[in-house]
Scaffold this active site. Structure first.
Site, PDB file in Angstrom:
ATOM      1  N   GLU A   1       0.713   2.411  14.937  1.00 41.83           N
ATOM      2  CA  GLU A   1       0.776   3.735  14.324  1.00 41.83           C
ATOM      3  C   GLU A   1      -0.463   4.034  13.501  1.00 41.83           C
ATOM      4  O   GLU A   1      -0.886   3.235  12.673  1.00 41.83           O
ATOM      5  CB  GLU A   1       1.986   3.863  13.399  1.00 41.83           C
ATOM      6  CG  GLU A   1       1.966   5.217  12.674  1.00 41.83           C
ATOM      7  CD  GLU A   1       3.062   5.404  11.654  1.00 41.83           C
ATOM      8  OE1 GLU A   1       3.866   4.479  11.460  1.00 41.83           O
ATOM      9  OE2 GLU A   1       3.099   6.488  11.051  1.00 41.83           O
TER      10      GLU A   1
ATOM     11  N   ASP B   1      -3.185  -3.995  -2.553  1.00 37.24           N
ATOM     12  CA  ASP B   1      -3.783  -2.796  -3.145  1.00 37.24           C
ATOM     13  C   ASP B   1      -3.950  -3.033  -4.640  1.00 37.24           C
ATOM     14  O   ASP B   1      -2.990  -3.416  -5.307  1.00 37.24           O
ATOM     15  CB  ASP B   1      -2.839  -1.604  -2.887  1.00 37.24           C
ATOM     16  CG  ASP B   1      -3.391  -0.305  -3.460  1.00 37.24           C
ATOM     17  OD1 ASP B   1      -4.586  -0.269  -3.802  1.00 37.24           O
ATOM     18  OD2 ASP B   1      -2.617   0.664  -3.559  1.00 37.24           O
TER      19      ASP B   1
ATOM     20  N   ASP C   1      -5.214  -1.103  -8.050  1.00 37.35           N
ATOM     21  CA  ASP C   1      -5.490   0.244  -8.494  1.00 37.35           C
ATOM     22  C   ASP C   1      -5.975   0.191  -9.934  1.00 37.35           C
ATOM     23  O   ASP C   1      -5.316  -0.393 -10.792  1.00 37.35           O
ATOM     24  CB  ASP C   1      -4.175   1.036  -8.414  1.00 37.35           C
ATOM     25  CG  ASP C   1      -4.436   2.495  -8.253  1.00 37.35           C
ATOM     26  OD1 ASP C   1      -5.474   2.946  -8.782  1.00 37.35           O
ATOM     27  OD2 ASP C   1      -3.623   3.176  -7.618  1.00 37.35           O
TER      28      ASP C   1
END
Lengths: 500, 548
Positions: A91, A155, A157
């Site tokens: 995807e 991730d 941040d």
């Protein structure tokens, strides 16, 4: 009478029913229209429109072939064991102008992808998992449609460091808060390689305020969700922030992985974080840090001393002067000196304490500070699920225009988020190249395939190819060979069974 | 580097069982073989419910964050109470059969499968941990997992780090054992223990009394990795001998998970063939209340979370609350105002804070994991009980407040429930459907809808009471709890009347009957004490769940 009211009832009920039915689709239409209407206003800015820039970017700059090759893991080759359906089961999710999400896109070849990118010009591309079936046909498979593999992603941040950093907050990122990220990359990269044995690790700058990590080893791609969660558990120490203090999930004695992390953190702490962030220069910052010291007396005496003495040691002991002093290398920065003072004071106080336990607890508070301030803070939800979308490398960040470029973990300290090429800059570079060459339209077209050559994007793509793609290709090929051998062995045994 | 690819999760070969000496209930099975033989329908049901009692009690203990040791002790008691048969063989039979029955009952949806998988794995873990050390090692090696103990040479090399991990876990004694045997181990030299020699290694090490460590791919022990309780090197976790439970449970989990998926595929054919006999029973199992037969009596004014299902099934909740209960059970979520309205009501009918937290955590569970619940919702519940914020002892919402609550038609729509009064928010159609689900008398339903149309919501609610219970509600309903109190009072009176019916004390019963007939609704029907159509055992459970 009764019948009359009943009839009225029925009528009223009917109209209400209709109204309820009618209202919903209309509301939906409205929402869509609003979304459609919104972007043009935003896009009215100076210079070439973002849409124009992005069109140019996908046409000439985005390394579509390399990206596609990565996501195929050798299954695009003519190898006997290659899975031809692999790439069409992956995807991709496009974000179109006006924050319209187009999920479940999939492509058979890089040319298909390139064509679609040129047509749709997504402002962002996210990478999802590989499913059991082509996601475009997910309705057909209903329950059997589920994710089967996906890179392990991490991730980080910068906003998770907001209560610590002294240079800015929110979307801000600069070379002064980069050390938080650099040390995080160092710690995590080491753990992923040494502890988990992963080899194909790609670090990228997200384009705005964080970094992403893609672990592409086959073993990592096949991890089940509960194992992904366990990797997160192993890698995280900070279990939340309460009252301005990080809650640390570590005891008096450290796991070997955390001891190794501590060595990395300690050197980063004195060399980069203290001097560059000036964590102990100003009262609001050093008071926050002193919270971690359990000894009230010690805390207040140091705070009092620093409140008086700070200005005297470095004239105008503000951040810039202090950072400048550190950069010049001729004197130790104020924060580093204060840290040394703090360390000395804590150790002295600890040696005076009658109980060994209390002394250890006091000394541990120094470790706690270093971990609370510099141990990597992960956005854990991103890692835990196989089907979490994450922005693709080499995307352009829609807000900053910066390209999402790879970072060499070995050289993470030298990376400067401000040096990252932007789409505006890159398109200009191409235009200048073409003007210099005086190229005819035909030549332009020919160059279009790999237009990033000669631009400031080239070194990033070259690094992506040499240090990530080619070792990965070797592993993928080895895996395919193994699979082919296993299949052959299976066939042999089956044949043997039959003959027997 | 292929260690990662080669064995993500072990596939288990044999079907080891252990003959534990501690007690028959400790006999442990991987449930690899499907049992054959005959079983009566009664036994079938009883076995399943007994096992569910054990599993739900473990879940409850876990949700209350009881310590591992406490749960370990609990499990022992629970197994003795519910699962022990007259002989060791009987116990074993019940264990295996009940496990397979629940497999069947819980294979149909992903939610059910993951619930059973989690609880069965927990049960298995506690049972395994109850085994003696020797039995654990035997069970482990009999499973034929592809893991082997590390050689002396590797042990020597890693002893320092292995001890460091143990120290970090607070296992000082074990760490000491590692360091001391590593020093002594110098004489052992570089004897490598072969791949196949895992069992032999166990024996050898038992003699040398050096702590054993197994080298396994980290994927096989996610719980140990996630809590940093193992040493990790190049993708291999070094699992101590007292941690093998993690490997065994992991193998059990993957095995059961595959079997459940298989059962789900086979379910279609099975349920068609058994449509009249087993299918309804199996279908109903996951939604059955298992608390009833414990006959837990709570003094008036205090109820437990386990009783709520029975109270709803007994139709003691006013429509607004039963709707909310159902919505919560199916959606596993309530919106903020819905949660406020419902939790204050439960408080007012005597659900203590601890039970309320337990109940909501359970109900929110698959969708909102326990820790997320604690973070995002538990505060509100505690707030309602005056334990947070301004610490006021909040009282239940009155009908007026509920009626005026702006719900945006949420309860009426398909979304999640935001509370409100269904007599106001529901369409006539929905109201009719909802009331007939509660077995409300048809004629009364028409009147109720009429009243609701005329915006007399509270009168509509009072009428519905009459239609549902067969007796009028004369005091009026100004708070949902008043509906509840009237309904319970009525049920208690009826129960007393029924008990005294064959004796001389039928006076009260007669009064009751008269009342019922006066109400003009249907005559008092015998099944009105019981919930909506259910299996006999379910009805019994419900009836017993009403506080007497």
């Amino acid at each position: 009478m009764e019948t009359a009211t009943e009839r009225q009832d029925a009528k009223r009920a009917k109209t209400e029913h209709q109204a309820a039915e009618g209202a919903e689709p209309m509301a939906v239409d409205d929402a869509v229209q609003q979304k459609d209407a919104a972007p043009p206003e935003q896009q009215q800015q100076t210079g070439p429109s973002m849409r124009f820039l992005m069109t140019q970017y996908y046409k000439k700059l985005f390394p579509v072939q390399q990206m596609f090759k990565w996501l195929c893991y050798g299954n695009d080759s003519s190898h006997a064991a290659a899975d031809g359906s692999f790439s069409s089961r992956r995807e991709l999710c496009f974000t179109l102008e006006g924050d319209i999400f187009v999920r479940y896109q999939s492509y058979k070849s890089w040319t298909d992808l390139a064509t679609d990118l040129a047509r749709k010009v997504p402002s962002k591309i996210d990478i999802g998992p590989v499913y059991t079936h082509d996601p475009r046909q997910r309705a057909k498979y209903a329950k059997d449609f589920k994710p089967v593999q996906r890179e392990l992603v991490i991730d980080i941040d910068m906003t998770d460091y907001d209560e610590l950093r002294t240079c800015g907050s929110g979307g801000h990122i600069c070379s002064r808060c980069w050390p938080f990220i650099a040390v995080a990359i160092q710690v995590l990269d080491t753990a992923l390689r040494e502890d988990f044995g992963f080899q194909h690790i790609l670090w990228v700058y997200s384009g705005r305020r964080g970094v992403h990590c893609w672990v592409a080893d086959e073993g990592a791609r096949l991890l089940a969700d509960d194992v992904r969660a366990s990797v997160v558990g192993y890698l995280s120490v900070i279990r939340g922030v309460e009252g301005g203090m990080a809650k640390l999930g570590m005891g008096m004695v450290k796991h070997p992985a955390l001891e190794r992390a501590e060595r990395l953190l300690r050197s980063a702490w004195r060399q980069h974080l203290l001097p560059e962030q000036c964590l102990l220069d100003e009262p609001q910052h050093y008071n926050a840090l002193l919270q971690y010291i359990p000894d009230e007396e010690l805390r207040s005496s140091l705070a009092a001393k620093w409140a008086k003495g700070g200005q005297g040691i470095v004239p105008g002991g503000n951040r810039r002067a202090s950072a400048a002093a550190a950069a010049a290398g001729d004197s130790v920065s104020l924060s580093v000196r204060r840290w040394d003072e703090l360390e000395k004071a804590v150790k002295e106080q600890a040696s005076r304490l009658p109980s060994g336990k209390a002394a250890k607890a006091l000394e541990k508070s120094l470790d706690d500070i270093i971990f609370a301030y510099s141990y990597p803070r992960l956005d854990v939800e991103v890692t835990k699920k196989m089907n979490h979308l994450l922005k693709a490398p080499f995307c352009v960040h829609p807000k900053t225009g910066k390209v999402c470029v790879p970072i060499d973990p070995e050289a993470a300290w030298d990376f400067d988020p401000d040096d990252v090429p932007t789409v505006q800059q890159l398109v200009q570079e191409i235009n200048e190249q073409q003007q210099d060459a005086g190229a005819s339209p035909q030549q332009q077209q020919a160059a279009g395939a790999e237009g990033w050559r000669g631009t400031s994007l080239e070194p990033y793509i070259a690094a992506f190819a040499s240090s990530f793609l080619s070792p990965l290709a070797a592993s993928s090929k080895a895996a395919l060979n193994e699979r082919a051998q296993a299949a052959a062995a299976e066939q042999r045994t089956q044949r043997a069974d039959v003959s027997w | 580097m292929n260690f990662i690819n080669s064995a993500p999760r072990p596939v288990v070969g044999g079907t080891p069982t252990t003959q534990a000496s501690k007690g028959p209930y400790l006999e442990l099975s991987m449930y690899k073989e499907v049992p054959t033989g005959e079983i009566s329908l009664e036994e079938f049901e009883e076995y399943a419910l007994d096992r569910l009692r054990v599993l739900k009690a473990i879940e409850e203990a876990k949700l209350r964050s009881k310590s591992e040791d406490t749960i370990q002790a609990d499990v022992e008691t629970l197994l003795k109470k519910h699962m022990q048969g007259s002989s060791r063989q009987q116990t074993y039979r019940k264990d295996v059969l009940s496990h397979h029955i629940l497999r069947l009952a819980y294979c149909r949806t992903a939610d059910l499968r993951s619930w059973l998988l989690a609880q069965e794995a927990l049960l298995f873990k506690f049972r395994f941990k109850a085994l003696g050390r020797q039995q654990q090692v035997e069970f482990f090696s009999s499973m034929g997992l592809p893991y082997h103990a590390i050689s002396d040479a590797e042990f020597e090399e890693l002893a320092g780090q292995l001890a460091a991990v143990l120290n970090a876990c607070g296992e000082w004694d074990k760490a000491k054992a590692v360091t001391s045997s590593s020093r002594r181990g110098d004489t052992h030299g570089l004897q490598d223990i072969g791949r196949a020699g895992a069992a032999a290694a166990a024996a050898a090490a038992a003699v040398a009394s050096r702590p054993l460590f197994y080298k396994v791919p980290f994927q096989a022990v996610p719980d140990l990795v996630g809590s940093r309780r193992v040493l990790l090197r190049a993708g291999q976790a070094y699992v101590g001998e007292d941690q093998v439970y993690s490997l065994v449970v992991g193998a059990f989990r993957s095995c059961l998970s595959a079997s459940l998926a298989e059962a789900a595929r086979a379910w279609g054919a099975f349920s068609a063939a058994e449509a009249d006999r087993l299918a309804p029973l199996v279908d109903s199992l996951p939604s059955r209340s298992v608390y009833g037969s414990d006959n837990r009596k709570v003094p008036v004014g205090e109820i437990s979370a386990g009783q709520l299902a029975g109270l709803v099934a007994g139709r003691h909740f006013p429509l607004c609350m039963s709707v909310m209960y159902e919505r919560l059970a199916s959606e596993h979520h309530l919106k903020h105002w819905g949660l406020q309205q419902f939790s204050l009501f439960l408080k007012s009918i005597g659900l203590p804070l601890e039970q309320a937290l337990l109940f909501f955590r359970q109900q929110f569970a698959p969708r909102t994991p326990g820790d997320k619940f604690n973070k995002e919702y538990a505060y509100n519940v505690r707030y309602n009980y005056g334990q947070e914020g301004k610490r006021q002892d909040w009282s239940e919402w009155s009908c007026v407040k509920i009626i005026n609550q702006e719900v945006g038609g949420a309860c009426a729509g398909a979304g999640e429930c935001n509370g409100g009064c269904p007599y106001k928010t529901y369409s006539a159609e929905q109201l009719r459907a909802a009331l007939s689900r509660l077995n409300c008398n048809d004629k009364v339903i028409r009147e109720v809808v009429d009243k609701a149309r005329g915006k007399h919501y509270q009168l509509a609610c009072g009428l519905a009471f009459e239609g549902i219970t067969g007796s009028p509600q004369e005091t009026g309903i100004n708070k949902p709890s008043e509906y509840y109190a009237s309904s319970i009072e009525l049920a208690t009176q009826r129960a007393a009347a029924a008990a005294g019916a064959n004796g001389a004390g039928a006076q009260q019963g007669q009064q009751q009957q008269q009342q019922g007939q006066q109400a003009g609704g249907g005559a008092v029907q015998p099944q009105q004490q019981e919930g909506p159509p259910q299996t006999p055992a379910g009805q019994r459970a419900v009836a017993a769940g009403i506080p007497a």
